[in-house]
Enzyme design. Structure first.
Site, short mmCIF file in Angstrom:
data_model
loop_
_atom_site.label_atom_id
_atom_site.label_comp_id
_atom_site.label_asym_id
_atom_site.label_seq_id
_atom_site.Cartn_x
_atom_site.Cartn_y
_atom_site.Cartn_z
N ARG A 145 0.82 -1.21 0.00
CA ARG A 145 0.00 0.00 0.00
C ARG A 145 0.85 1.26 0.00
O ARG A 145 0.54 2.23 -0.71
CB ARG A 145 -0.95 -0.02 1.20
CG ARG A 145 -1.84 1.21 1.34
CD ARG A 145 -2.44 1.71 0.04
NE ARG A 145 -3.10 0.66 -0.74
CZ ARG A 145 -3.40 0.77 -2.02
NH1 ARG A 145 -3.07 1.86 -2.71
NH2 ARG A 145 -4.00 -0.22 -2.65
N LYS A 184 1.72 24.89 -4.71
CA LYS A 184 0.49 24.28 -4.19
C LYS A 184 0.64 22.76 -4.21
O LYS A 184 0.00 22.03 -4.96
CB LYS A 184 -0.71 24.73 -5.02
CG LYS A 184 -0.97 26.23 -4.89
CD LYS A 184 -2.12 26.69 -5.77
CE LYS A 184 -2.34 28.19 -5.64
NZ LYS A 184 -3.40 28.69 -6.54
N LYS A 203 3.73 39.05 -4.47
CA LYS A 203 2.30 38.84 -4.70
C LYS A 203 1.51 40.06 -4.23
O LYS A 203 2.07 41.02 -3.69
CB LYS A 203 1.85 37.57 -3.98
CG LYS A 203 2.57 36.31 -4.51
CD LYS A 203 2.17 35.08 -3.74
CE LYS A 203 0.76 34.63 -4.04
NZ LYS A 203 0.60 34.16 -5.42
N GLU A 238 3.75 39.57 -9.33
CA GLU A 238 2.36 39.22 -9.67
C GLU A 238 1.55 40.50 -9.84
O GLU A 238 1.58 41.37 -8.98
CB GLU A 238 1.75 38.36 -8.57
CG GLU A 238 0.28 38.01 -8.80
CD GLU A 238 -0.32 37.30 -7.61
OE1 GLU A 238 -0.19 36.07 -7.54
OE2 GLU A 238 -0.92 37.97 -6.74
N ASP A 275 -2.07 37.55 -13.25
CA ASP A 275 -2.98 36.78 -12.42
C ASP A 275 -4.43 36.96 -12.84
O ASP A 275 -4.95 38.08 -12.91
CB ASP A 275 -2.81 37.19 -10.95
CG ASP A 275 -3.59 36.31 -10.01
OD1 ASP A 275 -3.63 35.10 -10.23
OD2 ASP A 275 -4.17 36.84 -9.04
#
Length: 284
Positions: free
Chosen positions: A104, A139, A171, A200, A221
């Site tokens: 597994r 992410k 950002k 960004e 973005d």
């Protein structure tokens, strides 16, 4: 795995995943039903078409559960290969108890990484011929980043930064905190004169401010195709451009054809379905 993968970190990760399954010290089902000297042959078999990634990881799991010399392993394909339903990816000969105990954990990693590689290949194929490059993001699942980004490469994609210290990405919240795009760029450049900086922006106007501030890479973005076309036209090659935010596979080619250099796709790692792979056991 390629030379960019920190093998020591991967070994530590694999050991932790095995310990998660064996926290109680033993596989109670397998030790109850299988003779300790029984030998078997296990085949890792694709149950669906896709791109494989993580075969060496699966092998490492097998060799960690067993003594390294207690298993014989033969690879049917290599990472990055396109496979079809029914293809045998790997054959392992060893003690049945060890094969079943490792099953597994090996499949969890192999199926997930192959799913990432498979989804990445679909995006890469979708933009083929446009010149645009498919890149991943941060992410990723905690502690799996090094493997997931490897799987992206197996699928033909490229990696964005590995972590927060590799490169700067200014950002929207950094812009707010610093008081504007130009000021945020100035502060990062002052603190880290040699580091790569990406900015960004969510408007063509801010993209031009970033260019005038010295940015060489700009993340556009959540812009639609007409906005991307406008940004590419006005930036006019003075910086590389990366489309990001809300991208879908069915629109990937249209986005790539705007002339952007990169498509940043978080879904490669945070939303990839597993590639169905099974372990089939038979007598040695």
């Amino acid at each position: 795995m390629d030379e960019t993968v920190d093998r020591e970190r991967v070994v530590d990760l694999v050991r932790a995943t095995i310990e998660e399954d064996l926290a109680g010290g033993v596989d109670v089902t397998t030790t109850s039903t299988v003779d300790p000297d029984q030998l078997s042959i296990a085949e890792l078999v694709a149950r669906a078409d896709g791109v494989v990634a993580g075969l060496e990881i699966a092998e490492l799991v097998m060799r960690q559960v067993a003594a390294p010399d207690d298993v014989e392993i033969e690879h049917g394909v290599t990472d990055g290969a396109s496979v079809h339903e029914g293809d045998v990816l790997m054959t392992i000969r060893g003690k049945t108890r060890q094969l079943l105990t490792a099953e597994r954990t090996a499949l969890n990693l192999l199926c997930h990484l192959s799913g990432v590689a498979t989804l990445t290949r679909r995006w890469v194929d979708a933009v083929e011929g446009t010149g645009a490059v498919i890149r991943d993001t941060r992410k990723t699942m905690p502690l799996l980043r090094i493997l997931e980004k490897y799987a992206v490469r197996c699928g033909g994609g490229k990696n964005h930064r590995m972590g927060l210290s590799d490169a700067a990405l200014i950002k929207d919240n950094h812009v707010i905190a610093a008081g504007g795009v130009a000021e945020a760029f100035r502060l990062v450049r002052k603190a880290y004169p040699d580091i790569a900086i990406e900015v960004e922006v969510d408007s063509v106007e801010d993209a031009l401010i970033a260019v005038e501030s010295g940015a060489e890479l700009i993340l556009l973005d959540n812009m639609d195709v007409p906005q991307l076309v406008d940004a590419v036209s006005k930036v006019a090659g003075r910086a590389r451009l990366e489309a990001s935010g809300g991208l879908t596979l069915d629109q990937a080619r249209a986005v790539a054809e705007t002339g952007v250099d990169f498509l940043a796709v978080g879904a490669l790692t945070h939303s990839a379905p597993v590639l169905d792979i099974a372990l089939d056991l038979r007598e040695a």
